[in-house]
Design a protein around this motif. Structure first.
Motif, PDB file in Angstrom:
ATOM      1  N   GLY A 116     -23.563  19.671 -23.927  1.00  0.00           N
ATOM      2  CA  GLY A 116     -22.362  20.490 -23.937  1.00  0.00           C
ATOM      3  C   GLY A 116     -21.430  19.937 -25.000  1.00  0.00           C
ATOM      4  O   GLY A 116     -21.332  18.715 -25.176  1.00  0.00           O
ATOM      5  N   VAL A 117     -20.763  20.817 -25.726  1.00  0.00           N
ATOM      6  CA  VAL A 117     -19.846  20.408 -26.787  1.00  0.00           C
ATOM      7  C   VAL A 117     -18.500  21.082 -26.531  1.00  0.00           C
ATOM      8  O   VAL A 117     -18.423  22.301 -26.426  1.00  0.00           O
ATOM      9  CB  VAL A 117     -20.378  20.815 -28.189  1.00  0.00           C
ATOM     10  N   ASN A 118     -17.455  20.280 -26.410  1.00  0.00           N
ATOM     11  CA  ASN A 118     -16.090  20.770 -26.270  1.00  0.00           C
ATOM     12  C   ASN A 118     -15.432  20.478 -27.612  1.00  0.00           C
ATOM     13  O   ASN A 118     -15.390  19.321 -28.034  1.00  0.00           O
ATOM     14  CB  ASN A 118     -15.385  20.039 -25.123  1.00  0.00           C
ATOM     15  N   THR A 153     -13.195  16.013 -30.094  1.00  0.00           N
ATOM     16  CA  THR A 153     -14.477  16.631 -29.761  1.00  0.00           C
ATOM     17  C   THR A 153     -15.136  15.800 -28.667  1.00  0.00           C
ATOM     18  O   THR A 153     -15.151  14.576 -28.746  1.00  0.00           O
ATOM     19  CB  THR A 153     -15.417  16.693 -30.989  1.00  0.00           C
ATOM     20  N   ARG A 154     -15.688  16.473 -27.666  1.00  0.00           N
ATOM     21  CA  ARG A 154     -16.400  15.787 -26.580  1.00  0.00           C
ATOM     22  C   ARG A 154     -17.837  16.304 -26.534  1.00  0.00           C
ATOM     23  O   ARG A 154     -18.069  17.514 -26.653  1.00  0.00           O
ATOM     24  CB  ARG A 154     -15.710  16.054 -25.248  1.00  0.00           C
ATOM     25  N   ILE A 155     -18.783  15.375 -26.334  1.00  0.00           N
ATOM     26  CA  ILE A 155     -20.193  15.721 -26.226  1.00  0.00           C
ATOM     27  C   ILE A 155     -20.736  15.106 -24.938  1.00  0.00           C
ATOM     28  O   ILE A 155     -20.523  13.921 -24.683  1.00  0.00           O
ATOM     29  CB  ILE A 155     -20.993  15.227 -27.450  1.00  0.00           C
ATOM     30  N   VAL A 156     -21.420  15.937 -24.137  1.00  0.00           N
ATOM     31  CA  VAL A 156     -21.992  15.468 -22.870  1.00  0.00           C
ATOM     32  C   VAL A 156     -23.444  15.927 -22.745  1.00  0.00           C
ATOM     33  O   VAL A 156     -23.815  16.991 -23.234  1.00  0.00           O
ATOM     34  CB  VAL A 156     -21.189  15.969 -21.640  1.00  0.00           C
ATOM     35  N   SER A 157     -24.247  15.085 -22.099  1.00  0.00           N
ATOM     36  CA  SER A 157     -25.627  15.423 -21.762  1.00  0.00           C
ATOM     37  C   SER A 157     -25.919  14.768 -20.412  1.00  0.00           C
ATOM     38  O   SER A 157     -26.276  13.585 -20.359  1.00  0.00           O
ATOM     39  CB  SER A 157     -26.610  14.926 -22.825  1.00  0.00           C
ATOM     40  N   PRO A 158     -25.735  15.516 -19.303  1.00  0.00           N
ATOM     41  CA  PRO A 158     -25.944  14.927 -17.980  1.00  0.00           C
ATOM     42  C   PRO A 158     -27.333  14.328 -17.797  1.00  0.00           C
ATOM     43  O   PRO A 158     -27.475  13.286 -17.149  1.00  0.00           O
ATOM     44  CB  PRO A 158     -25.720  16.099 -17.027  1.00  0.00           C
ATOM     45  N   ASP A 159     -28.376  14.944 -18.361  1.00  0.00           N
ATOM     46  CA  ASP A 159     -29.737  14.431 -18.223  1.00  0.00           C
ATOM     47  C   ASP A 159     -29.893  13.025 -18.799  1.00  0.00           C
ATOM     48  O   ASP A 159     -30.731  12.257 -18.349  1.00  0.00           O
ATOM     49  CB  ASP A 159     -30.743  15.348 -18.913  1.00  0.00           C
ATOM     50  N   GLN A 160     -29.083  12.700 -19.804  1.00  0.00           N
ATOM     51  CA  GLN A 160     -29.173  11.386 -20.446  1.00  0.00           C
ATOM     52  C   GLN A 160     -28.026  10.470 -20.036  1.00  0.00           C
ATOM     53  O   GLN A 160     -27.918   9.354 -20.542  1.00  0.00           O
ATOM     54  CB  GLN A 160     -29.151  11.543 -21.970  1.00  0.00           C
ATOM     55  N   LEU A 165     -25.039  10.822 -20.931  1.00  0.00           N
ATOM     56  CA  LEU A 165     -24.279  10.659 -22.166  1.00  0.00           C
ATOM     57  C   LEU A 165     -22.979  11.436 -22.019  1.00  0.00           C
ATOM     58  O   LEU A 165     -22.985  12.594 -21.597  1.00  0.00           O
ATOM     59  CB  LEU A 165     -25.102  11.209 -23.334  1.00  0.00           C
ATOM     60  N   ASP A 166     -21.886  10.794 -22.340  1.00  0.00           N
ATOM     61  CA  ASP A 166     -20.573  11.438 -22.274  1.00  0.00           C
ATOM     62  C   ASP A 166     -19.620  10.640 -23.142  1.00  0.00           C
ATOM     63  O   ASP A 166     -19.317   9.487 -22.845  1.00  0.00           O
ATOM     64  CB  ASP A 166     -20.073  11.474 -20.827  1.00  0.00           C
ATOM     65  N   ARG A 178     -15.901  14.136 -41.951  1.00  0.00           N
ATOM     66  CA  ARG A 178     -17.085  13.891 -41.139  1.00  0.00           C
ATOM     67  C   ARG A 178     -16.830  12.675 -40.256  1.00  0.00           C
ATOM     68  O   ARG A 178     -16.211  11.711 -40.697  1.00  0.00           O
ATOM     69  CB  ARG A 178     -18.258  13.607 -42.090  1.00  0.00           C
ATOM     70  N   ILE A 179     -17.340  12.751 -39.028  1.00  0.00           N
ATOM     71  CA  ILE A 179     -17.270  11.626 -38.103  1.00  0.00           C
ATOM     72  C   ILE A 179     -18.689  11.347 -37.634  1.00  0.00           C
ATOM     73  O   ILE A 179     -19.388  12.261 -37.198  1.00  0.00           O
ATOM     74  CB  ILE A 179     -16.382  11.955 -36.883  1.00  0.00           C
ATOM     75  N   ARG A 180     -19.106  10.084 -37.704  1.00  0.00           N
ATOM     76  CA  ARG A 180     -20.434   9.696 -37.222  1.00  0.00           C
ATOM     77  C   ARG A 180     -20.288   8.754 -36.045  1.00  0.00           C
ATOM     78  O   ARG A 180     -19.543   7.788 -36.114  1.00  0.00           O
ATOM     79  CB  ARG A 180     -21.233   9.041 -38.347  1.00  0.00           C
ATOM     80  N   VAL A 181     -21.036   9.059 -34.977  1.00  0.00           N
ATOM     81  CA  VAL A 181     -21.009   8.248 -33.765  1.00  0.00           C
ATOM     82  C   VAL A 181     -22.437   7.822 -33.458  1.00  0.00           C
ATOM     83  O   VAL A 181     -23.327   8.668 -33.338  1.00  0.00           O
ATOM     84  CB  VAL A 181     -20.439   9.053 -32.570  1.00  0.00           C
ATOM     85  N   CYS A 182     -22.658   6.520 -33.328  1.00  0.00           N
ATOM     86  CA  CYS A 182     -23.970   6.000 -32.921  1.00  0.00           C
ATOM     87  C   CYS A 182     -23.877   5.657 -31.446  1.00  0.00           C
ATOM     88  O   CYS A 182     -23.018   4.873 -31.039  1.00  0.00           O
ATOM     89  CB  CYS A 182     -24.346   4.768 -33.734  1.00  0.00           C
ATOM     90  N   TYR A 183     -24.763   6.242 -30.651  1.00  0.00           N
ATOM     91  CA  TYR A 183     -24.734   6.107 -29.198  1.00  0.00           C
ATOM     92  C   TYR A 183     -26.064   5.509 -28.741  1.00  0.00           C
ATOM     93  O   TYR A 183     -27.126   5.946 -29.185  1.00  0.00           O
ATOM     94  CB  TYR A 183     -24.540   7.494 -28.572  1.00  0.00           C
TER      95      TYR A 183
END
Length: 119
Positions: free
Chosen positions: A19-21, A64-71, A73-74, A88-93
């Motif tokens: 999901g992307v907010n 910006t918010r990014i979520v992945s309940p299966d992983q 990740l939030d 540009r913004i880069r995020v390493c998770y």
């Protein structure tokens, strides 16, 4: 005046859903990059803003918010950009890879160039 955040979704190379907010007048797209088992790198567009060019200036605060309940990740990225200069913004998770090891996944958030006056 900047518009309110919108909701979107997408899937990565491995089929995980996200999901992307996002702010519609700043975000153009989100790409996700993973290392493949072969050692090569794979980049996929996770989400593309369906709204077209920016309708107004995005405002000083970019979020910006990014979520992945299966992983499990939030994360949310928020920064102040009064000059509208961030492109540009880069995020390493770091995520568990399912084998007891960790995998680094990179998310690249790209702005709409029309939102910064670069059209």
């Amino acid at each position: 005046m900047a518009r309110h955040n919108r909701e979107g979704s997408g899937a990565d190379q491995r089929g995980f859903r996200y999901g992307v907010n996002y702010q519609p007048d700043w975000l153009k797209q989100v790409k996700v990059t993973r290392q493949l088992e072969t050692g090569r790198q794979s980049t996929k567009t996770l989400f593309r803003n369906p709204g077209g060019p920016a309708e107004s200036a995005p405002g000083e605060r970019v979020r910006t918010r990014i979520v992945s309940p299966d992983q499990r990740l939030d994360f949310e990225v928020a920064l102040t950009d009064p000059a509208a200069a961030v492109k540009r913004i880069r995020v390493c998770y770091t995520l568990p890879d399912g084998t007891g090891r960790e995998e680094e996944v990179e998310f690249t958030l790209e702005c709409d160039p029309t939102s910064t006056g670069d059209s």
